[in-house]
Design a protein around this motif. Structure first.
Motif, PDB file in Angstrom:
ATOM      1  N   ARG A 275      10.319  89.933  58.468  1.00 34.61           N
ATOM      2  CA  ARG A 275       9.293  89.762  57.426  1.00 34.61           C
ATOM      3  C   ARG A 275       9.510  90.786  56.308  1.00 34.61           C
ATOM      4  O   ARG A 275       9.415  90.462  55.124  1.00 34.61           O
ATOM      5  CB  ARG A 275       7.885  89.919  58.019  1.00 34.61           C
ATOM      6  CG  ARG A 275       7.377  88.662  58.730  1.00 34.61           C
ATOM      7  CD  ARG A 275       5.868  88.749  58.959  1.00 34.61           C
ATOM      8  NE  ARG A 275       5.467  89.940  59.713  1.00 34.61           N
ATOM      9  CZ  ARG A 275       5.489  90.025  61.047  1.00 34.61           C
ATOM     10  NH1 ARG A 275       5.879  88.988  61.776  1.00 34.61           N
ATOM     11  NH2 ARG A 275       5.104  91.133  61.664  1.00 34.61           N
TER      12      ARG A 275
ATOM     13  N   GLU B 183      12.436  89.725  54.114  1.00 31.08           N
ATOM     14  CA  GLU B 183      12.063  88.628  53.187  1.00 31.08           C
ATOM     15  C   GLU B 183      11.209  89.187  52.041  1.00 31.08           C
ATOM     16  O   GLU B 183      11.350  88.768  50.888  1.00 31.08           O
ATOM     17  CB  GLU B 183      11.298  87.536  53.932  1.00 31.08           C
ATOM     18  CG  GLU B 183      12.161  86.744  54.899  1.00 31.08           C
ATOM     19  CD  GLU B 183      12.476  85.321  54.421  1.00 31.08           C
ATOM     20  OE1 GLU B 183      11.975  84.904  53.362  1.00 31.08           O
ATOM     21  OE2 GLU B 183      13.249  84.646  55.132  1.00 31.08           O
ATOM     22  N   ALA B 184      10.327  90.137  52.374  1.00 36.15           N
ATOM     23  CA  ALA B 184       9.465  90.719  51.335  1.00 36.15           C
ATOM     24  C   ALA B 184      10.320  91.494  50.321  1.00 36.15           C
ATOM     25  O   ALA B 184      10.096  91.393  49.099  1.00 36.15           O
ATOM     26  CB  ALA B 184       8.419  91.627  51.969  1.00 36.15           C
TER      27      ALA B 184
ATOM     28  N   LEU C 289      13.430  90.958  49.606  1.00 35.10           N
ATOM     29  CA  LEU C 289      14.202  89.960  48.834  1.00 35.10           C
ATOM     30  C   LEU C 289      13.319  89.359  47.738  1.00 35.10           C
ATOM     31  O   LEU C 289      13.738  89.216  46.582  1.00 35.10           O
ATOM     32  CB  LEU C 289      14.687  88.879  49.808  1.00 35.10           C
ATOM     33  CG  LEU C 289      15.719  87.870  49.369  1.00 35.10           C
ATOM     34  CD1 LEU C 289      16.893  88.540  48.698  1.00 35.10           C
ATOM     35  CD2 LEU C 289      16.187  87.072  50.580  1.00 35.10           C
ATOM     36  N   GLY C 290      12.090  89.050  48.093  1.00 30.51           N
ATOM     37  CA  GLY C 290      11.147  88.495  47.112  1.00 30.51           C
ATOM     38  C   GLY C 290      10.857  89.512  46.006  1.00 30.51           C
ATOM     39  O   GLY C 290      10.849  89.177  44.823  1.00 30.51           O
ATOM     40  N   ALA C 291      10.664  90.774  46.405  1.00 29.26           N
ATOM     41  CA  ALA C 291      10.343  91.819  45.416  1.00 29.26           C
ATOM     42  C   ALA C 291      11.508  92.032  44.456  1.00 29.26           C
ATOM     43  O   ALA C 291      11.312  92.380  43.287  1.00 29.26           O
ATOM     44  CB  ALA C 291       9.996  93.122  46.136  1.00 29.26           C
TER      45      ALA C 291
ATOM     46  N   GLY D 284      13.309  89.728  43.360  1.00 29.23           N
ATOM     47  CA  GLY D 284      13.391  88.567  42.467  1.00 29.23           C
ATOM     48  C   GLY D 284      14.198  87.403  43.019  1.00 29.23           C
ATOM     49  O   GLY D 284      14.442  86.431  42.314  1.00 29.23           O
ATOM     50  N   GLY D 285      14.641  87.517  44.267  1.00 29.34           N
ATOM     51  CA  GLY D 285      15.426  86.428  44.864  1.00 29.34           C
ATOM     52  C   GLY D 285      16.909  86.584  44.530  1.00 29.34           C
ATOM     53  O   GLY D 285      17.290  87.360  43.650  1.00 29.34           O
TER      54      GLY D 285
ATOM     55  N   ARG E  45      13.280  80.450  58.293  1.00 30.79           N
ATOM     56  CA  ARG E  45      13.262  81.716  57.551  1.00 30.79           C
ATOM     57  C   ARG E  45      14.030  82.765  58.354  1.00 30.79           C
ATOM     58  O   ARG E  45      14.535  82.485  59.442  1.00 30.79           O
ATOM     59  CB  ARG E  45      11.803  82.191  57.330  1.00 30.79           C
ATOM     60  CG  ARG E  45      10.870  81.179  56.711  1.00 30.79           C
ATOM     61  CD  ARG E  45      11.299  80.658  55.354  1.00 30.79           C
ATOM     62  NE  ARG E  45      11.545  81.687  54.367  1.00 30.79           N
ATOM     63  CZ  ARG E  45      11.876  81.423  53.096  1.00 30.79           C
ATOM     64  NH1 ARG E  45      12.001  80.162  52.671  1.00 30.79           N
ATOM     65  NH2 ARG E  45      12.092  82.395  52.245  1.00 30.79           N
TER      66      ARG E  45
ATOM     67  N   GLN F  62      19.217  85.497  57.918  1.00 32.00           N
ATOM     68  CA  GLN F  62      18.421  84.757  56.933  1.00 32.00           C
ATOM     69  C   GLN F  62      18.367  83.304  57.389  1.00 32.00           C
ATOM     70  O   GLN F  62      19.348  82.771  57.912  1.00 32.00           O
ATOM     71  CB  GLN F  62      19.083  84.798  55.558  1.00 32.00           C
ATOM     72  CG  GLN F  62      19.017  86.144  54.867  1.00 32.00           C
ATOM     73  CD  GLN F  62      19.445  86.026  53.408  1.00 32.00           C
ATOM     74  OE1 GLN F  62      19.191  85.041  52.728  1.00 32.00           O
ATOM     75  NE2 GLN F  62      20.093  87.073  52.910  1.00 32.00           N
TER      76      GLN F  62
ATOM     77  N   THR G  49      15.685  80.240  53.536  1.00 24.91           N
ATOM     78  CA  THR G  49      15.863  81.457  52.724  1.00 24.91           C
ATOM     79  C   THR G  49      17.134  81.335  51.881  1.00 24.91           C
ATOM     80  O   THR G  49      17.125  81.567  50.672  1.00 24.91           O
ATOM     81  CB  THR G  49      15.987  82.692  53.656  1.00 24.91           C
ATOM     82  OG1 THR G  49      15.030  82.584  54.711  1.00 24.91           O
ATOM     83  CG2 THR G  49      15.780  83.974  52.898  1.00 24.91           C
TER      84      THR G  49
ATOM     85  N   GLU H 140      17.146  79.107  48.823  1.00 29.63           N
ATOM     86  CA  GLU H 140      16.381  79.549  47.648  1.00 29.63           C
ATOM     87  C   GLU H 140      17.247  80.332  46.657  1.00 29.63           C
ATOM     88  O   GLU H 140      16.809  80.627  45.540  1.00 29.63           O
ATOM     89  CB  GLU H 140      15.196  80.420  48.083  1.00 29.63           C
ATOM     90  CG  GLU H 140      14.065  79.578  48.652  1.00 29.63           C
ATOM     91  CD  GLU H 140      12.965  80.395  49.310  1.00 29.63           C
ATOM     92  OE1 GLU H 140      13.009  81.640  49.253  1.00 29.63           O
ATOM     93  OE2 GLU H 140      12.060  79.765  49.879  1.00 29.63           O
TER      94      GLU H 140
END
Ligand code: F6R
Length: 226
Positions: A92, A95-96, A98-100, A102-103, A129, A160, A164, A167
């Motif tokens: 988790r 993934e957070a 990676l999101g922060a 910007g992908g 995920r 991943q 994931t 994306e």
């Protein structure tokens, strides 16, 4: 890829390990792109159960191939911790992060002889995920070449998920050698289904395959399945 790094289009690079990307990583190292200091690196996967300094630990691999030779800030390399006490929390958190960031702008992939991408083995869901999962026996046998014995190849990993990976804004899949021919043909021209996880790349709008003649040997000119 160099142009993407130099132009700033690639600020988050998804990196595979294994033998397929080695020539690409060699090519990135010289000449060193100045703007590589601005890039964040996210690894696809990591073995569970290897001691931290083990040469086949994927963090060690990526430090050896990219971080040290390029003189990168190690904090810019994000690798799942295969020794985490709470693997779900670790996934988790990854993934957070990676999101922060910007992908992923560009994801480098290899392909397993069984059609896996990352360590999403046959049967993986296209919406999966980042998670703890088991390695297929075929993958363990393929990767035994990097270890002293088959018995010392880990049985589990963090990877991943397919969801994931899909994306990422752009994907570059690298494959070479006859051992990849069947997987490449099934991914490109077989049905899109969980038996060949790489077949889900056909649902992505921007995938490039860079493959040699041996890996392309089983592609036919009769068109894709769909
Ligand atoms: C490695 C990874 C795997 C490999 C695949 C091919 O991070 O995610 O999917 O890309 O097993 O491995 P090689 O390139 O060693 O044939």
């Amino acid at each position: 890829m160099r142009a993407g790094i130099e132009s700033g289009a690639v600020r988050v690079l998804g990196v595979a390990t294994g033998s397929s990307p080695l020539p690409l990583y060699r090519a990135i190292r010289a000449p060193r792109p100045q703007s590589i200091d601005d890039v964040e690196f996210f690894a696809l996967d990591e073995y569970v159960g290897l001691p931290p300094g083990h040469p086949e630990n994927y963090r060690v691999f990526l430090e050896r191939e990219l971080v040290h030779p390029l003189g990168l800030d190690p904090a810019r390399l994000h690798v799942l911790d295969g020794g985490a006490a709470d693997p779900d929390a670790e996934c988790r958190g990854f993934e957070a992060a990676l999101g922060a960031a910007g992908g992923v702008d560009l994801q480098i992939l290899g392909i397993g002889s069984n059609g896996h991408i990352g360590f999403n083995e046959p049967g993986s869901s296209p919406t999966s995920r980042t998670r703890l999962t088991a390695l297929a026996e075929r993958t363990r046998a393929d990767n035994a070449r990097f270890f002293d014995t088959l018995g010392s190849v880990p049985t589990h990993c963090l990877t991943q998920g397919l969801g994931t990976i899909l994306e990422a804004r752009r994907i570059l899949l690298l494959a070479s050698g006859p051992g990849k021919a069947e997987a490449v043909a099934r991914a490109v021209q077989g049905p899109v289904d969980p038996a060949v996880p790489a077949s889900y790349l056909r649902d992505h709008p921007d995938v490039t395959l860079l493959i040699d003649r041996d890996a392309a040997a089983m592609l036919t000119t009769e068109g894709a399945h769909r």
